[in-house]
Design a protein around this motif. Sequence first.
Motif, PDB file in Angstrom:
ATOM      1  N   UNK A 305       0.403  -1.315  -0.051  1.00 26.97           N
ATOM      2  CA  UNK A 305      -0.070  -0.233   0.044  1.00 26.97           C
ATOM      3  C   UNK A 305       0.720   1.560  -0.080  1.00 26.97           C
ATOM      4  N   UNK A 307       3.562   3.999  -1.289  1.00 25.59           N
ATOM      5  CA  UNK A 307       3.545   4.377  -2.807  1.00 25.59           C
ATOM      6  C   UNK A 307       4.683   4.464  -2.961  1.00 25.59           C
ATOM      7  N   UNK A 342      -2.029  -3.780 -12.786  1.00 27.19           N
ATOM      8  CA  UNK A 342      -3.243  -3.173 -11.755  1.00 27.19           C
ATOM      9  C   UNK A 342      -3.334  -1.366 -11.127  1.00 27.19           C
ATOM     10  N   UNK A 346      -5.548   1.777 -11.723  1.00 26.32           N
ATOM     11  CA  UNK A 346      -5.742   2.628 -11.058  1.00 26.32           C
ATOM     12  C   UNK A 346      -5.209   3.837 -10.606  1.00 26.32           C
ATOM     13  N   UNK A 348      -2.612   5.153  -9.058  1.00 30.66           N
ATOM     14  CA  UNK A 348      -2.711   5.828  -7.104  1.00 30.66           C
ATOM     15  C   UNK A 348      -2.258   7.182  -7.321  1.00 30.66           C
TER      16      UNK A 348
END
Lengths: 1065, 171
Positions: A305, A307, A342, A346, A348
């Motif tokens: 999770x 970064x 992914x 997504x 992020x």
Amino acid sequence: MAAAAALEAVAPTGALWGLVQDFVMGQQEGPADQVAADVKSGSYTVLQVVEALGSSLENPEPRTRARGIQLLSQVLLQCHSLLLEKEGTGIASRSAEPRPCFKTGGLSSSLCKLTAEFLVCAVVHLILFYENRLKDHHLVIPSVLQGLRALSLCVALPPGLAVSVLKAIFQEVHVQSLPQVDRHTVYSIITNFMRTREEELKGLGADFTFGFIQVMDGEKDPRNLLVAFRIVHDLISRDYSLGPFVEELFEVTSCYFPIDFTPPPNDPHGIQREDLILSLRAVLASTPRFAEFLLPLLIEKVDSEILSAKLDSLQTLNACCAVYGQKELKDFLPSLWASIRREVFQTASERVEAEGLAALNSLTACLSRSVLRADAEDLLDSFLSNILQDCRHHLCEPDMKLVWPSAKLLQAAAGASARACDHITSNVLPLLLEQFHKHSQSNQRRTILEMILGFLKLQQKWSYEDKDERPLSGFKDQLCSLVFMALTDPSTQLQLVGIRTLTVLGAQPDLLSSGDLELAVGHLYRLSFLEEDSQSCRVAALEASGTLATLYPVAFSSHLVPKLAGELCIEESDLARGDGPTKCSRHRRCLQALSAISTHASIVKETLPLLLQHLRQMNKGNTVAGTSEVIAVCQSLQQVAEKCQQDPESCWYFHQTAIPCLLALAVQASMPEKEHSVLKKVLLQDEVLAAMVSVIGTATTHLSPDLAAQSVAHIVPLFLDGNTSFLPENSFPGRFQPFQDGSSGQRRLVALLMAFVCSLPRNVDIPQLNQLMRELLELSCCHSCPFSSTAAAKCFAGLLNKHPAGQQLDEFLQLAVGKVEAGLSSGPYRSQAFTLLLWVTKALVLRYHPLSSCLTDRLMGLLSDPELGPAAADGFSLLMSDCTDVLTRAGHAEVRIMFRQRFFTDNVPALVRGFHAAPRDVKPNYLKGLSHVLNRLPKPVLLPELPTLLSLLLEALSCPDSVVQLSTLSCLQPLLLEAPQVMSLHVDTLVTKFLNLSSSPSMAVRIAALQCMHAVTHLPTPVLLPYKPQVIRALAKPLDDKKRLVRKEAVSARGEWFLLGSPGS
Amino acid sequence: MVGGGGMGGGLLENANPLIYERSGERPVTAGEEDEQVPDSIDAREIFESPFLHLAHLIRSINDPEHPLTLEELNVVEQVRVQVSDPESTVAVAFTPTIPHCSMATLIGLSIKVKLLRSLPQRFKLDVHITPGTHASEHAVNKQLADKERVAAALENTHLLEVVNQCLSARS
């Protein structure tokens, strides 16, 4: 011999004994350096030091022993080179083999042997002594390690010793229980040996690697880690044997991944997180042998999770691909792809997306690079098929969020190699072509076309030898028809993408047929005449025409130039019938198109005559040629000239063709005429002449000196002697004498002379210079119109700036100063003399001429002049700004880069003094002058100076002049952002004045004041909070300002003030 | 729609939403640079000032670092903004991305607060859900129209924090 000398020297070394005692027993630090210096200078030998230390080295008290060894180590650290030169080489021959001694011997016996054997081989015995001491009390160890470090620096260490030292360290010392400094010493010893004794260490085989793994296992200090990582990197890259310890070595380094380190505040070591990341990455990505351990770790961290862990993992993967091959990647490809996909899907963060794409690109490149065995399956194909399978269907949903991430993934993979590009393009392109036709909405088509464009651009990376191999040739017709569809679509956005795609298609060698080109040119022609509301499209079309014209000059000259020429002619007659402003604007579009396509020498040869012919027609015909029309032609000419600058041949062609023509037209227009013709006077208007000035300037700056000399030999005599022989159509009704008693129209043409002579390269000699300068000076201060006198002053200044220093320059300056002083003292020519002063000052300020300060002072004196004061204040703006026509760098003027800073330091203190001393009514002049200087200064230079000027700036905010207000606000705004601490002292004044100015009658001031109100929020919040309610109330008023742009600033400033001290901001 | 959207990165309400085009910065016209000409407040301005730069609140259900704006998700559209400058009224209808969007009240509240901060006081505000686009449309509209409930909501530090985060241009 040397040994005998050393023995003799033992006796008179009382001083040494004293120093040693002071250090060991007296606990003083100074003597160590003293001893080292004496050894260096040759007063003692190392042996004498050892002897002097004798008793302390065998003292039963470990602290004393430690001090003794410390002294010896410090001496060795400073003198290790000396030791070898003097004693080592002289003695080595005597001791054929160093005897194995001091195995377990007692302290005193080992010392005895040390002194006794010293003569035999100094270095060997020092080393053996130190090795032996490694077993000693823990207090002694740090000094022992220092000594070994000193010895590890010896270049000519006898073979075998490095290995034995390292073995001893590995065996005797538990490194990780030592303090940081001593651990660092161990790493230094290893590094030193690796640098000089590579072969010997390699003889140790995998034992060395294992030993080091034990040394660094558990290391925590970032300083040591940097060194340790370096050592591991060298172990791998220099090919030391890792033996069975590959996984251990990986474990002992990879346990730090991903690096999580925040340097403490005020860290004196300056180690950044990034340093550790990069050095660890260099280790992890240095060998394919780590792959089986590293890849699972990277996948795990990408999936985390955090970064920074994602970023680091992706970047490390990227680095690994440089050394990996198919074999290493094979088993992990599905998981790697799943993780990258992914992350990109997504998004992020944009950085993760970018790193994900970069990693995919390197992975694909890596797979493309590997040489295959004949029987092996090609992993690249299956990998790409996987990607296609997961992304293809998203490309069919141009409205959904995942369409772009999918396209980006495919493009990242396709950008890796020609093979990957082929594979993906051949799959995706037919799909996208089909989708384009399936979707009918413009915005969907735009998305699809934009994706196609991305894939087409990738093609340019790979060059294909064989024409048939080019993957695009099969799709050429479909692509063309699709682009042409886009170009005729009503949506501007789709058109824009269409134009870009056309440019990229055109850049593919040998792709478009002549038929395609003819169609394309037709579309570009149509797009170049689009109406005002599709401005962006028209600009893009013009730009595309320019790019394609360089590649396909024939297509453009045969299909576009004739059409444009026709357009210009037809318009003539239509305009005569007064056919409205739309014709007029068509006209202008046509001119712009002509200049846009003049990117190839052969096209210029057609467009330039057309433009000039058009200008002549406008002047000759009976049509009313408006000022703006003539200016438009000049602007087109100027753009063509710009495009010609890089090619010497075109440049000369342009100069030779356009300049005589322009001069002839202007001279013709300036002739006294029998019938009073208004039409021809258009050419003599200020704005038209200014447009011609920029054409002539642009066409002159890039001339080679010898061609420029040819030209100057014609043009200067034209103005000085009226020699018109080189002009085309040179039968003029009268003489051309701009400097004598010519008409005022003729005098105005001095501006054209200025444009030419002030743009010449500096080494071109100007004929009749002396006469020219005097005439210019005369004209600059006569009673003619301001335009011609200013042009003369500028021309004079331009020549002055380039003139080499020397007697002639001084003469010109003397003349100028005399002229200025005479003019300023008496009535009628004061403003002309002031203009001359201003330009001459600028010319000198730019080149740092010593006289410039004198002239600047004169100018500053005029600030309090009742008549010229305001003009003098504005003059500072001219001094600090860049001109467009004369005194430019492009025009070869001498412009020193720091002239603004220098002007600032030289003159601002005087301006401030002048302000304080000046009477009330002229104070604004000083403020205005000052604000011009501050405003033009680069902000980084200004910021450190501003605090000292702050009180003056705050006063300037109350000045009624809106120019001063505006420039003061623009000075204060960056200061609020950069120096909030200083500014917060004045918060009360600032807030009050800014709010006052936010209701100024000038819109620009209101906007700037509100921007400052916004910037004030950068001051420390506690200072601002008392003002918050008041400010929020006050800012409600500009929310209802009559101008939208003011309201916009008010909204953002007020929004920011609301957030002050509020939770969540 | 599969695309691995739901894996790993937490639960998403909508992993592959429809994306709408941004209208871009409004170009400055000659009239707007003229000191004398007054520019009346129009729908575009209302639309633009609060929403284009609204680092938006669906961040918590989408992704925290790279949020789409309300405009790109079509939560607000210029056609659903009604303005009358002379009558001093503004009406904004917003469309939650899905009919059960749990953030609808918060979106409405943020829009309302932003408008309160950005508009002259003379304007009467009306923020409501586009009819027929949300399951509990009436309840949300009622909450948003109630001045006291809005004021009370903003007294709640946690709620104010979330609203401010949505309105903070710096993030």
